[in-house]
Design a protein around this motif. Structure first.
Motif, PDB file in Angstrom:
ATOM      1  N   ARG A  20       0.805  -1.239   0.000  1.00 57.42           N
ATOM      2  CA  ARG A  20       0.000   0.000   0.000  1.00 57.42           C
ATOM      3  C   ARG A  20       0.829   1.276   0.000  1.00 57.42           C
ATOM      4  NH1 ARG A  20      -4.851  -2.411   2.374  1.00 57.42           N
ATOM      5  NH2 ARG A  20      -4.416  -4.625   2.389  1.00 57.42           N
ATOM      6  N   MET A  21       2.053   1.212  -0.478  1.00 57.38           N
ATOM      7  CA  MET A  21       2.797   2.468  -0.566  1.00 57.38           C
ATOM      8  C   MET A  21       2.216   3.345  -1.664  1.00 57.38           C
ATOM      9  SD  MET A  21       6.639   1.429   0.463  1.00 57.38           S
ATOM     10  CE  MET A  21       6.337  -0.281   0.166  1.00 57.38           C
ATOM     11  N   CYS A  22       2.401   4.666  -1.537  1.00 54.76           N
ATOM     12  CA  CYS A  22       1.822   5.602  -2.505  1.00 54.76           C
ATOM     13  C   CYS A  22       2.275   5.269  -3.925  1.00 54.76           C
ATOM     14  CB  CYS A  22       2.296   7.029  -2.248  1.00 54.76           C
ATOM     15  SG  CYS A  22       1.918   7.716  -0.647  1.00 54.76           S
ATOM     16  N   ALA A  23       1.477   5.675  -4.896  1.00 53.14           N
ATOM     17  CA  ALA A  23       1.893   5.587  -6.294  1.00 53.14           C
ATOM     18  C   ALA A  23       3.190   6.379  -6.458  1.00 53.14           C
ATOM     19  CB  ALA A  23       0.808   6.171  -7.190  1.00 53.14           C
ATOM     20  N   GLY A  24       4.177   5.747  -7.083  1.00 50.08           N
ATOM     21  CA  GLY A  24       5.423   6.457  -7.375  1.00 50.08           C
ATOM     22  C   GLY A  24       6.408   6.533  -6.227  1.00 50.08           C
ATOM     23  N   CYS A  25       6.179   5.781  -5.162  1.00 53.71           N
ATOM     24  CA  CYS A  25       7.093   5.824  -4.002  1.00 53.71           C
ATOM     25  C   CYS A  25       8.446   5.189  -4.344  1.00 53.71           C
ATOM     26  CB  CYS A  25       6.461   5.074  -2.836  1.00 53.71           C
ATOM     27  SG  CYS A  25       7.528   5.011  -1.382  1.00 53.71           S
ATOM     28  N   GLY A  26       9.519   5.786  -3.849  1.00 49.16           N
ATOM     29  CA  GLY A  26      10.851   5.248  -4.116  1.00 49.16           C
ATOM     30  C   GLY A  26      11.206   4.022  -3.284  1.00 49.16           C
ATOM     31  N   SER A  51       7.936   2.178   9.531  1.00 48.38           N
ATOM     32  CA  SER A  51       8.126   3.205   8.493  1.00 48.38           C
ATOM     33  C   SER A  51       7.007   3.040   7.487  1.00 48.38           C
ATOM     34  CB  SER A  51       9.458   2.972   7.774  1.00 48.38           C
ATOM     35  OG  SER A  51       9.453   1.655   7.218  1.00 48.38           O
ATOM     36  N   CYS A  52       6.978   3.914   6.484  1.00 45.88           N
ATOM     37  CA  CYS A  52       6.036   3.728   5.382  1.00 45.88           C
ATOM     38  C   CYS A  52       6.174   2.323   4.809  1.00 45.88           C
ATOM     39  CB  CYS A  52       6.318   4.734   4.264  1.00 45.88           C
ATOM     40  SG  CYS A  52       5.554   6.337   4.528  1.00 45.88           S
ATOM     41  N   MET A  53       7.442   1.921   4.582  1.00 46.47           N
ATOM     42  CA  MET A  53       7.703   0.603   4.016  1.00 46.47           C
ATOM     43  C   MET A  53       7.084  -0.502   4.866  1.00 46.47           C
ATOM     44  SD  MET A  53      10.997  -1.660   4.658  1.00 46.47           S
ATOM     45  CE  MET A  53      10.868  -1.077   6.281  1.00 46.47           C
ATOM     46  N   ASP A 136      16.489   6.256   2.089  1.00 46.61           N
ATOM     47  CA  ASP A 136      16.520   7.612   2.641  1.00 46.61           C
ATOM     48  C   ASP A 136      15.559   8.520   1.862  1.00 46.61           C
ATOM     49  OD1 ASP A 136      17.151   9.998   3.782  1.00 46.61           O
ATOM     50  OD2 ASP A 136      19.294   9.936   3.305  1.00 46.61           O
ATOM     51  N   ASN A 137      14.447   8.888   2.499  1.00 43.75           N
ATOM     52  CA  ASN A 137      13.551   9.869   1.868  1.00 43.75           C
ATOM     53  C   ASN A 137      13.530  11.178   2.658  1.00 43.75           C
ATOM     54  OD1 ASN A 137      11.872   9.227   4.016  1.00 43.75           O
ATOM     55  ND2 ASN A 137      10.642   7.798   2.823  1.00 43.75           N
ATOM     56  N   GLU A 138      14.498  11.322   3.524  1.00 41.45           N
ATOM     57  CA  GLU A 138      14.820  12.608   4.155  1.00 41.45           C
ATOM     58  C   GLU A 138      13.738  13.224   5.020  1.00 41.45           C
ATOM     59  OE1 GLU A 138      16.492  14.888   0.836  1.00 41.45           O
ATOM     60  OE2 GLU A 138      18.434  14.006   1.301  1.00 41.45           O
ATOM     61  N   TYR A 140      10.459  11.892   8.270  1.00 47.02           N
ATOM     62  CA  TYR A 140       9.543  10.887   8.810  1.00 47.02           C
ATOM     63  C   TYR A 140       8.257  10.988   7.993  1.00 47.02           C
ATOM     64  CZ  TYR A 140      12.528  10.558  12.965  1.00 47.02           C
ATOM     65  OH  TYR A 140      13.579  10.366  13.835  1.00 47.02           O
ATOM     66  N   MET A 141       8.181  10.254   6.904  1.00 46.46           N
ATOM     67  CA  MET A 141       7.068  10.409   5.982  1.00 46.46           C
ATOM     68  C   MET A 141       5.793   9.762   6.502  1.00 46.46           C
ATOM     69  SD  MET A 141       8.260  12.334   3.856  1.00 46.46           S
ATOM     70  CE  MET A 141       9.747  12.916   3.058  1.00 46.46           C
ATOM     71  N   ASN A 142       5.932   8.582   7.104  1.00 44.18           N
ATOM     72  CA  ASN A 142       4.742   7.824   7.472  1.00 44.18           C
ATOM     73  C   ASN A 142       3.836   8.552   8.462  1.00 44.18           C
ATOM     74  OD1 ASN A 142       3.169   5.338   7.426  1.00 44.18           O
ATOM     75  ND2 ASN A 142       3.798   5.194   9.546  1.00 44.18           N
ATOM     76  N   PRO A 221      13.388   8.747  -3.264  1.00 48.88           N
ATOM     77  CA  PRO A 221      12.510   9.919  -3.164  1.00 48.88           C
ATOM     78  C   PRO A 221      11.070   9.584  -2.792  1.00 48.88           C
ATOM     79  CG  PRO A 221      13.853  10.077  -5.146  1.00 48.88           C
ATOM     80  CD  PRO A 221      14.067   8.693  -4.573  1.00 48.88           C
ATOM     81  N   CYS A 222      10.445  10.536  -2.113  1.00 49.85           N
ATOM     82  CA  CYS A 222       9.050  10.429  -1.695  1.00 49.85           C
ATOM     83  C   CYS A 222       8.288  11.555  -2.386  1.00 49.85           C
ATOM     84  CB  CYS A 222       8.972  10.582  -0.173  1.00 49.85           C
ATOM     85  SG  CYS A 222       7.349  11.026   0.469  1.00 49.85           S
ATOM     86  N   PRO A 223       7.523  11.233  -3.430  1.00 47.63           N
ATOM     87  CA  PRO A 223       6.832  12.297  -4.167  1.00 47.63           C
ATOM     88  C   PRO A 223       5.875  13.107  -3.284  1.00 47.63           C
ATOM     89  CG  PRO A 223       6.104  10.103  -4.910  1.00 47.63           C
ATOM     90  CD  PRO A 223       7.286   9.906  -4.018  1.00 47.63           C
ATOM     91  N   ARG A 224       5.333  12.461  -2.273  1.00 48.25           N
ATOM     92  CA  ARG A 224       4.390  13.123  -1.380  1.00 48.25           C
ATOM     93  C   ARG A 224       5.091  14.188  -0.535  1.00 48.25           C
ATOM     94  NH1 ARG A 224       1.765  15.664   0.689  1.00 48.25           N
ATOM     95  NH2 ARG A 224       0.077  15.481   2.199  1.00 48.25           N
ATOM     96  N   GLY A 225       6.180  13.789   0.115  1.00 49.39           N
ATOM     97  CA  GLY A 225       6.854  14.701   1.036  1.00 49.39           C
ATOM     98  C   GLY A 225       7.777  15.703   0.342  1.00 49.39           C
TER      99      GLY A 225
HETATM  100  S1  SF4 Z   1       4.478   9.113   1.988  1.00 49.33           S
HETATM  101 FE1  SF4 Z   1       6.288   9.062   0.675  1.00 49.33          FE
HETATM  102  S2  SF4 Z   1       7.610   7.426   1.492  1.00 49.33           S
HETATM  103 FE2  SF4 Z   1       5.533   7.139   2.335  1.00 49.33          FE
HETATM  104  S3  SF4 Z   1       4.541   5.688   0.928  1.00 49.33           S
HETATM  105 FE3  SF4 Z   1       4.008   7.763   0.257  1.00 49.33          FE
HETATM  106  S4  SF4 Z   1       5.550   8.285  -1.278  1.00 49.33           S
HETATM  107 FE4  SF4 Z   1       6.343   6.532  -0.117  1.00 49.33          FE
END
Ligand code: SF4
Ligand SMILES: Cc1ncc(C[n+]2csc(CCOP(=O)(O)OP(=O)(O)O)c2C)c(N)n1
Ligand code: SF4
Ligand code: SF4
Ligand SMILES: [Mg+2]
Lengths: 310, 103
Positions: A20-26, A51-53, A136-138, A140-142, A221-225
């Motif tokens: 369930r990670m976002c579309a385009g998540c690294g 983490s998100c992962m 490393d998406n630099e 705390y995205m989750n 990279p995290c497109p969201r953050g």
């Molecule tokens: S918030 Fe960022 S790191 Fe987390 S799943 Fe979405 S794109 Fe990936």
């Protein structure tokens, strides 16, 4: 054997769809690429830091992992991995296990640079035969894009909101890769997603198969953050490398090797301008931010070149 | 001890019947989860333009660009593809177009 994209892609896919990670998540790109470097027939025990992962690949009863996977807590992916590796060695010695297992820990930057740092440092110092992979998406995205010690200076996050009080994050990014080198472990490398994935595939293979402790830092990279359109992932990674914001290098038995030297080192604007988290740096009156960012990148790059004897 | 399969576990299961420690005894059980329905844009391949360079396959975060046993790029797996568009930008030959996904 020399790297071949086709051969590499024909190997078993060890991460399953339906996460369930976002579309385009690294992050899933980093995971599937690293796992693909396991030799056919070898198995892995993977531990993951919260983490998100972790929350998106391991949602009871749905796991995206085809390998054995253990989630313990945020701060102890490395400790958990080192414990299982020790048990494995003991069982092997007693002749109770025949299969070959590799031990891989995955953590985000929050779980690696900050909260899991002591367990990571301990596992590396003890020299377990494992690899720790930081994606490393630099931030705390989750939990909603909070700054970590990996967040670059000036980045706009929810705990470092840019405005009239602060210019985004105040401190520079922690240089964790070099801190891991200081542990004196046999293999440390920094990589990301470039072109035909040769760089990351070769480094992941070395990290997994070098006896002893290894550390791999993957910019994911995290497109969201980071606030860029998800389809631009590869452009963002390339810009990070061409501006020397994220240099590609490896350190084998303490010796530094530069993996790629840009022919024309691009100004940092080429990287910053793609991402909403840095948008305020381009406002009139904020030119000093870009200058300061450039200075820090230049300082680290010169230092890296010196370490590589270039 | 309950060694239930993922397919036997749902929201209605009681605590006595759940697996101990919330362990999962099989790998890759997420494959029954359709993430393709998140999509707003859909990648479509133009096979006439595709040169089989395979550069689109490693960039997919959702394992939706299979490479066959013969080493050929296969059709998209729309059951998982979330429509991020990374593959489309990664294709050097403009063979992948992103179109609005009408459902
Ligand atoms: S918030 Fe960022 S790191 Fe987390 S799943 Fe979405 S794109 Fe990936
Ligand atoms: C001890 C502890 N503190 C806080 C949390 C809440 N938490 C879960 S995931 C997460 C952020 C993880 O950040 P990072 O490691 O960078 O991974 P990302 O989500 O960015 O991929 C936080 C703060 C937790 N699970 N455990
Ligand atoms: S659009 Fe994204 S998820 Fe879909 S196939 Fe392309 S890279 Fe994969
Ligand atoms: S990148 Fe383009 S040309 Fe290459 S295999 Fe994919 S679709 Fe075909
Ligand atoms: Mg993070």
């Amino acid at each position: 054997m020399s790297y071949n994209l086709k051969e590499n892609l024909m190997r078993e896919e060890r991460l399953a769809g339906g996460h369930r990670m976002c579309a385009g998540c690294g992050s899933p790109i980093a995971i599937r690429t690293v796992l693909r470097q396991l030799e056919p027939g070898d198995k892995a025990v993977v531990t993951g830091a919260t983490s998100c992962m972790e929350v998106s690949t391991f949602m009871y009863p749905y796991t995206a992992w085809k390998e054995s996977f253990i989630h313990n807590a945020f701060e102890n992916a490395a400790a958990t991995c080192s414990g299982v590796e020790t048990a494995y060695r003991a069982l092997k010695k007693q002749g109770k296990l025949d299969d070959t297992y590799k031990f891989i820990a995955f953590g985000g930057d929050g779980g690696t640079y900050d909260i899991g740092f002591q367990s990571l440092s301990g596992a590396m110092e003890r020299g377990h035969d494992m690899v720790y992979v930081c994606y490393d998406n630099e931030a705390y995205m989750n939990t909603g894009i909070q700054r970590s010690s990996s967040t670059p200076r000036f980045a706009d996050t929810t705990t470092t909101p840019q405005g009239s009080v602060i210019p985004g994050k105040i401190q520079n990014k922690k240089d964790l890769t070099k801190i891991m080198v200081a542990h004196g472990i046999p293999y440390v490398a920094q990589t990301t997603f470039i072109g035909n994935f040769k760089d990351i595939c070769e480094k992941a293979h070395k990290a997994i198969y070098t006896p002893g402790a290894a550390f791999l830092n993957v910019m994911a990279p995290c497109p969201r953050g980071w606030r860029y359109p998800s389809e631009d992932m590869m452009k963002v990674c390339k810009a990070a490398v061409e501006t020397c914001v994220w240099p590609l290098f490896e350190v084998v038995e303490g010796k530094y090797y530069l993996s790629y030297e840009p022919k024309n080192k691009l100004p940092v604007e080429e990287y910053l301008k793609m991402q909403g988290r840095f948008a305020h740096m381009f406002k009139p009156g904020n030119e000093w931010m870009i200058e300061a960012f450039q200075q820090e990148v230049d300082r680290r790059w010169e230092n890296l070149l010196a370490l590589c004897n270039l | 001890m309950s060694y239930k399969k993922a397919s036997e576990i749902n929201e209605k299961i009681g605590w006595r019947d759940i697996t101990p420690g919330c362990n999962i005894y099989e790998g890759g059980t997420s494959v029954t989860v359709e993430t393709g329905d998140w999509r707003t844009m859909k990648p479509v391949i133009n096979w006439d333009k595709c040169k089989q360079c395979l550069l689109c396959a490693p960039v997919c975060p959702d394992m939706s660009i299979p490479v066959t046993a013969e080493g050929k790029r296969g059709e998209f797996d729309y059951f998982f593809c979330k429509g991020c568009g990374i593959c489309s930008k990664a294709c050097p030959f403009g063979a992948i177009e992103m179109v609005k996904d009408e459902k």
